[in-house]
Structures are given as structure tokens and as C-alpha cells.
Design a protein around this motif. Structure first.
Motif, short mmCIF file in Angstrom:
data_model
loop_
_atom_site.label_atom_id
_atom_site.label_comp_id
_atom_site.label_asym_id
_atom_site.label_seq_id
_atom_site.Cartn_x
_atom_site.Cartn_y
_atom_site.Cartn_z
N SER A 58 -0.88 5.73 2.46
CA SER A 58 -1.54 5.26 3.69
C SER A 58 -0.74 4.13 4.33
CB SER A 58 -2.94 4.75 3.35
OG SER A 58 -2.83 3.59 2.55
N TYR A 76 -13.29 8.27 -0.28
CA TYR A 76 -12.69 8.10 -1.62
C TYR A 76 -12.61 6.64 -2.03
CZ TYR A 76 -11.18 12.83 -0.51
OH TYR A 76 -11.15 14.15 -0.15
N ILE A 77 -13.30 5.77 -1.32
CA ILE A 77 -13.11 4.33 -1.55
C ILE A 77 -13.35 3.94 -3.02
CG2 ILE A 77 -15.48 3.69 -0.81
CD1 ILE A 77 -12.34 1.62 -0.05
N ARG A 81 0.80 -1.23 0.00
CA ARG A 81 0.00 0.00 0.00
C ARG A 81 0.84 1.28 0.00
NH1 ARG A 81 -4.07 1.19 3.08
NH2 ARG A 81 -4.75 -0.85 3.80
N CYS A 110 -13.94 5.27 4.11
CA CYS A 110 -13.25 6.33 3.38
C CYS A 110 -14.16 6.94 2.31
CB CYS A 110 -12.00 5.75 2.72
SG CYS A 110 -11.10 6.98 1.78
N CYS A 118 -5.44 3.85 7.16
CA CYS A 118 -6.42 3.70 6.08
C CYS A 118 -7.82 3.58 6.67
CB CYS A 118 -6.10 2.45 5.26
SG CYS A 118 -7.35 2.10 4.02
N LEU A 119 -8.77 4.29 6.05
CA LEU A 119 -10.14 4.28 6.58
C LEU A 119 -11.00 3.17 5.99
CD1 LEU A 119 -10.57 8.12 6.47
CD2 LEU A 119 -10.75 6.74 8.54
N ASN A 120 -10.43 2.43 5.06
CA ASN A 120 -11.13 1.32 4.41
C ASN A 120 -12.54 1.70 3.97
OD1 ASN A 120 -9.01 -0.69 4.60
ND2 ASN A 120 -9.26 -0.48 6.80
N CYS A 124 -2.56 8.00 -1.82
CA CYS A 124 -3.83 7.82 -1.11
C CYS A 124 -4.65 9.11 -1.24
CB CYS A 124 -3.54 7.50 0.35
SG CYS A 124 -4.92 7.79 1.45
N HIS A 125 -5.85 9.00 -1.78
CA HIS A 125 -6.68 10.20 -1.98
C HIS A 125 -6.93 10.93 -0.66
CE1 HIS A 125 -7.53 8.11 -5.74
NE2 HIS A 125 -8.11 9.21 -6.20
N PHE A 126 -7.21 10.17 0.38
CA PHE A 126 -7.58 10.80 1.65
C PHE A 126 -6.41 11.63 2.21
CE2 PHE A 126 -7.78 10.71 6.32
CZ PHE A 126 -9.01 11.32 6.53
N CYS A 167 -10.18 4.98 -4.91
CA CYS A 167 -8.92 4.58 -4.25
C CYS A 167 -8.03 3.75 -5.18
CB CYS A 167 -9.26 3.80 -2.99
SG CYS A 167 -7.81 3.09 -2.21
S1 SF4 Z 1 -9.36 3.65 1.30
FE1 SF4 Z 1 -9.09 5.86 1.54
S2 SF4 Z 1 -7.61 6.03 3.18
FE2 SF4 Z 1 -7.48 3.94 2.45
S3 SF4 Z 1 -5.86 4.00 0.87
FE3 SF4 Z 1 -7.82 4.30 -0.17
S4 SF4 Z 1 -8.02 6.50 -0.31
FE4 SF4 Z 1 -6.51 6.09 1.25
#
Ligand code: SF4
Length: 652
Positions: free
Chosen positions: A168, A180-181, A106, A178, A173-175, A111-113, A184
């Protein structure tokens, strides 16, 4: 399997797409053995000497099997090379509709977040002007990338600290929570991997996945019918690293700081956050002070049992954990109120769990309480706690009944025996076979072990070794690679050699490990064409200098691993307790594999030739010597200075 013969493919098809291809019967035999292993769902340990063509030997049957296949490589560079170069060529040659995906860990994906949080933070989280410039590059990259793979953002170095802020971790990671899932990059790469027929991963990711499966958490990798490990000699070390864990105190300090920040923004009135956070920060400082004696111990690291007053260290750690426990409980009540709170809560939760596991192993490893070694490293700005398994032979248990495993590398056996490698990974029932290198080592290279150098332990050994090298450096037509075992010797050999070159009026540039980044140093050395490169561990393998880029390899000492390595120290102790002989059972086989890797830097293609000098007399004058030299390729061997020095005269 498709109705196409592996042998036919190598004989007739490959030459059409690879004009430089040379047909080799040993490559076909290796490929057929791999094909059989895939069909039988068994385990093959395949040692394939340099030049056998093992990559294509496993790619062809894997592609032709139409079974879900994981190919795991030792490095990300090899992963990229397979995906971008070999695989497209093979797909074209076979003309089969095979889906191939590349999947990395990873930390390789933007990572968008975290990226958006950093960008929206008005640059307050950036530490330097350089990071401001790098973020501009990352912004441009973000706009055009479809994969988020940071290796495509060439202008920001792979190791630049800014990547930690826009990628991340398992903890951050917010899984599914998130926002942005759906976009992602990591989630998309994993989906592609699930759908693909062949997935190219690396050993680190493979074992990270195994560790998570063991803890019954999520799966990172799809279940495969076939797993192929390239550069398999690296597996025991990487498994040790990834089946263990580490905690950097700075990560806990960082999350505590973030908790103060985000609770002040979103949950100000709920609790006395400053007090809760302050207590943890204070206890962490106390921990650092308590660990200070480690600063003066060898390598600034020590196994828990060897740390002076380790009971006090554990007591302070318990205090840290109590503080985190209180903070954790209070944060739990508010973590759903905002994503930033949730993210810091997840991070704290993960560190909390890891600390508990470190302090109370008996609660987590009930089956085998002594199976892990714990140690602490004391750095200038950093204190780290590590935990690693004493043995990784349970790796064999990761193999499913209905799976085939192929483990291949040029360096797996010790004096033609595979028992050491098998025992390390617990693969006792595997079929083991060697496919010799097609290179004519006896004609193309000479291995010289001088008969007049003193013992490596005498103080003037390095001076004598450098003096011996000078005539060879003068005569060799290409570059020189000097392999040493420690950074300290890289330094001292570099100084001695520089003086000797000046004295003798030899104009060759010296490149020393540590002067600049590894990749940059290699590029500079290659451009120089006849320079002298001095390196330790990371230069013994994975570097490729074909032709005249290297025509002389010199090794000062046999590569016995330093016994102050905590894992090795604990394994030696464990072996002794069980009545074994740690030198013969652990240290010698490890040195034999490392030596084989180092010696292998000399001849990289059929046209290469050169001289290998090994200054350490223990290669020939000890009762165990045969295990070492018996593991090396079939070089022409001599102990005579003139024979070695005249090699170039007679061969060019
Ligand atoms: S789920 Fe969200 S926090 Fe986790 S890697 Fe993807 S964009 Fe980032």
C-alpha cells in the motif's frame, strides 16, 4: 538504568558471548558518553572511527536504560542485521526482559487489501509471465508469513514492480475503513512498535513520520525517550528527501484509469465519468508536451525558474488541477458506495493536495515562501514534479525537550570540526566528540597522490590515470575497488581498463556498476576474489570488503557533487544571496565527507592493509586542500610512485 556498569559489561560479559570480541577502551568511553546523554536527555554527535564498535556502544546503554528507545539506521539491511543478529545476542548477554520491535516503511509490508484485489482480478493486472511466476511466490509467502515483511520473500527481488501492486501507499491505504484492518501486517507491526521498549526503524521512516506530524496527520512512530541515529551522516540528505514531496504523472494517470474502471462497475449512471477522466488524461498529455524542452536540459531536469516558458507550464498544470477538482468533487459524492471507489478517491485526493501545494507554495508555506525548491524531471515514460526544502535545520525542532538524541557515524566532521553537520540539522547546542579508529592506518595503509598526473579536466586524464593503475593492479594481492564520481566515468574507465588489461596480458575480471543489480554485482565481485570493481556514488559507502577482498582503492576525482543537482543548485544560489561562499560552506564539506567514506573502504578490520590512490591533485595543491586530506584517516602519505608500489613488498 539497571545496576550494571557499562564498563563491566564490555570487560567481562561480552567476551563470553562473542568469542571474537576485542576489548577496547575507546568503545567503553563512547558507550559511557551515550549513557550520560540518555540520562541528561541531551544531544550527542559522536564520530566513531571504523572499528570502534559503535553498534554495541549504543545498544548496551540503550538496553540498560529501560527507556523507550528508537534506533534509526541508514538502510533496511542494517536494520535487519541489528534486529536479527546483534539484538538477540545482546538480550541473551544482558538477560533483561526487553521487548524489541522492527518497524519499516509501509511499502515493505504485504497489504491484504491490494493483494486480494490482485489475486481476485484473474491476473488481469499483471504485465508479464515473470509477474505471474512472482505472484505464485508471493501467494506461498502470504500463506506462511507472520509479519508480511517482503524481505522474507527472497525469491521475488526487492525492487520487482509487482510489489507495488501488493503493498500500500499512504494514498491507497483504507486505514480504519479497511475490511482487513485486524489482520493488517503494517497495523500489527505498528502495534508491536508501540508496545516495545526498543524499536528499530530507518531514517526514511523517521522523517516520513516527522513530515506527517508536521502536517498534523497520523503518527507512524511511537514517542520515544531516546533516539539513536546510526550512519547519521546520511540524515541531511534523507531529511531533504522526506520533508519534500514528489508527484509522478503516471500515478495520476493510473488513478484516473482506475476511476474509469470502478465507476463503470459501481456508479455508472451517476456522471459522465469517461468525459471527466478523459479531460484529465488529455491535460496530462498536454503537460508532458509543454515540459518537453526539459528533455534537452542537463540531466533532463530543471528548477522551475530555469524552465523555458515556465508560465505556460504552470498554466497547463492549473488546467490539470481544474479537471482533477471536478473529478474529485463528483467522486466525493459516491466514494462511500464501494471500497474500491473509496480507495481511488483517497488516492486522487492525495495527488490533488500535492499538486496544489506544488503550484501554490505561497498558500501552504506562509511563514517562509522561499524555503522550497521546485523542479521537474523529464523521463522517457515519466514526468515528475519535485519539491524539497532548501534547508533542513528545522530537524532540531523535532527533538522533544525530554528526549535524548545520539547521532553517530564514522564520517561527521570535516577536518575535526563538526560545524557543518551541526548547521545542516540545526543542532548548534549538541555536544560533539570523536573516538578515533583503533586501526593502525599509518602502518597498515599508504595513501598515494601521484605528482605527475595532469589536471583532472584535461581530456587524456583518464588514460593517464588508468596507465598509472596497471602496475598496482598487477602487484596487489587482492581485489581492486575503483571509485568514480559519475556513471559516465564508470563506463569510460571500464573501457580503458579493459583495453589496458588485454594489452598487458593481465587476467582480471572487471565488474562495472550498472551491469547488473547492485547486490548481485557485489556478490559476483566477492566470489571472484581478485576482480576489479568500478562504481560511482552507491559504492562510496555501505559496501564492506574486508581482508583481501579489496587491497587497492583508487579514486579518480574528488567527489564534488554535480552542481546540476536541483537542490544543490538552489542551495548554492541561496548561500550566494546571503553573502556566503557556497564552495567553502556547502560543496567542500560535502566532498570531504564523501571522500572520507570512499577512502574508508580500504581498511575494514584490524588485519586489513592496502594502498589508496587518489589521482586528483587538488587533494594537495589547492588552498582548501587541508580541509580534505585533514579529514582522512592517518594513512602513511606519499607522492612517490615507488614508495607506494613497494608497499606490498615491505608489508607482506
Ligand atoms: S489497512 Fe488495509 S489497505 Fe491499509 S495496509 Fe492494511 S490491509 Fe492494506
Amino acid at each position: 538504568m539497571v545496576d550494571l556498569d557499562v564498563s563491566d559489561f564490555f570487560k567481562h560479559k561480552l567476551a563470553r558471548i562473542k568469542p571474537d570480541y576485542v576489548f577496547r577502551q575507546s568503545q567503553v568511553a563512547l558507550s559511557q558518553a551515550i549513557e550520560k546523554t540518555i540520562t541528561q536527555q541531551s544531544v550527542l554527535i559522536a564520530e566513531a572511527g571504523t572499528g570502534t564498535g559503535k553498534t554495541w556502544a549504543y545498544l548496551v546503554p540503550a538496553f540498560m536504560s529501560f527507556r523507550k528507545t528508537l534506533i534509526s539506521t541508514g538502510t533496511k539491511a542494517l536494520q535487519d542485521q541489528l534486529f536479527r543478529k546483534d539484538v538477540p545476542m545482546l538480550k541473551k548477554a544482558l538477560g533483561l526482559p526487553i521487548q524489541v520491535a522492527l518497524l519499516k516503511g509501509r511499502s515493505n509490508y504485504l497489504c491484504h487489501f491490494h493483494y486480494n484485489r490482485l489475486v481476485n482480478d484473474d491476473y488481469t493486472q499483471l504485465n508479464s509471465k515473470e509477474e505471474v511466476e512472482q505472484l505464485k511466490e508471493i501467494k506461498l509467502f502470504f500463506q506462511k508469513t507472520t509479519t508480511g515483511d517482503k524481505s522474507d520473500c527472497a525469491k521475488v527481488p526487492d525492487k520487482a514492480p509487482i510489489w507495488l501492486k501488493v503493498t500500500s501507499t499512504n494514498e491507497s491505504c483504507l486505514n480504519q475503513d479497511c475490511p482487513y484492518i485486524n489482520e493488517c501486517f503494517l497495523a500489527q507491526a505498528r502495534t508491536k512498535a508501540r508496545e516495545a521498549d526498543v524499536v528499530i526503524v530507518n531514517h526514511a521512516l523517521f522523517f516520513a513520520d516527522m513530515a506527517l506530524r508536521k502536517e498534523a496527520q497520523i503518527d507512524l512512530l511511537p514517542i520515544a525517550d531516546t533516539v539513536i541515529f546510526d550512519e547519521a551522516h546520511q540524515l541531511p540528505e534523507i531529511a531533504t528527501q522526506f520533508l519534500g514531496s514528489q508527484i509522478a504523472l503516471s500515478s495520476i494517470e493510473e488513478v484516473v484509469k482506475d476511476i474509469e474502471l470502478y465507476t463503470a462497475m459501481y456508479a455508472k449512471r451517476v456522471a459522465e465519468w469517461s468525459k471527466l477522466c478523459g479531460r484529465v488524461t488529455h491535460d496530462l498529455m498536454d503537460l508532458r508536451l509543454t515540459a518537453r524542452p526539459i528533455d534537452s536540459m542537463p540531466g533532463k531536469k530543471a528548477i522551475l525558474e530555469r524552465i523555458p516558458d515556465n508560465e505556460r507550464l504552470i498554466a497547463v498544470l492549473e488546467k490539470v488541477v481544474q479537471g482533477i477538482d471536478e473529478l474529485h468533487k463528483t467522486l466525493e459524492a459516491v466514494n462511500e458506495q464501494h471500497l474500491d471507489l473509496k480507495e481511488v478517491y483517497n488516492r486522487l485526493n492525495a495527488y490533488y493536495g500535492r499538486l496544489l501545494q506544488w503550484i501554490y507554495p505561497e498558500k501552504f508555506d506562509q511563514d517562509n515562501q522561499d524555503s522550497y525548491v521546485r523542479w521537474v524531471e523529464y523521463g522517457k515514460h515519466q514526468l515528475r514534479l519535485y519539491r524539497a526544502p532548501l534547508s533542513v535545520k528545522n530537524v532540531a525542532n523535532f527533538k522533544r525537550e525530554d528526549q535524548a538524541w545520539i547521532l553517530t557515524s564514522a564520517t561527521l566532521s570535516v577536518n575535526h570540526q563538526f560545524t557543518h553537520f551541526q548547521a545542516q540539522l540545526g543542532l548548534f547546542d549538541a555536544e560533539c566528540q570523536t573516538w578515533e579508529s583503533p586501526f593502525q592506518y599509518a602502518e597498515k595503509a599508504v595513501m598515494y597522490v601521484p605528482d605527475h598526473l595532469p589536471d583532472v579536466k584535461v581530456p587524456h586524464y583518464e588514460q593517464d590515470f588508468v596507465r598509472l593503475l596497471i602496475p598496482f593492479i598487477q602487484r596487489t594481492p587482492g581485489g581492486v575497488l575503483i571509485l568514480s564520481t559519475t556513471l559516465r566515468s564508470v563506463e569510460s574507465l571500464g573501457v580503458l581498463l579493459q583495453e589496458a588489461l588485454l594489452r598487458e596480458g593481465i587476467h582480471k575480471r572487471i565488474f562495472r556498476q550498472g551491469e547488473t543489480a547492485h547486490r548481485v554485482l557485489i556478490d559476483q565481485f566477492q566470489q571472484e576474489k581478485n576482480g576489479i570493481l568500478i562504481g560511482s556514488a552507491s559504492f562510496w559507502e555501505g559496501v564492506d570488503f574486508p581482508g583481501d577482498l579489496v587491497t587497492l582503492v583508487a579514486i579518480d576525482k574528488l567527489p564534488f557533487a554535480p552542481p546540476d543537482d536541483p537542490v544543490l543548485e538552489a542551495r548554492i544560489e541561496e548561500c550566494r544571496k546571503k553573502g556566503g561562499n557556497p564552495f567553502m560552506d556547502i560543496q567542500l564539506p560535502m566532498a570531504a565527507i564523501a571522500l572520507k567514506q570512499g577512502a574508508g573502504r580500504l581498511i575494514r578490520t584490524e588485519q586489513d592493509s592496502g594502498v589508496l590512490i587518489i589521482g586528483d591533485g587538488r587533494l594537495v595543491n589547492q588552498r582548501y586542500s587541508k580541509l580534505l586530506w585533514g579529514s582522512l584517516p592517518n594513512f602513511y602519505r606519499t607522492r612517490h610512485f615507488d614508495t607506494a608500489l613497494n608497499f606490498w613488498r615491505e608489508n607482506r
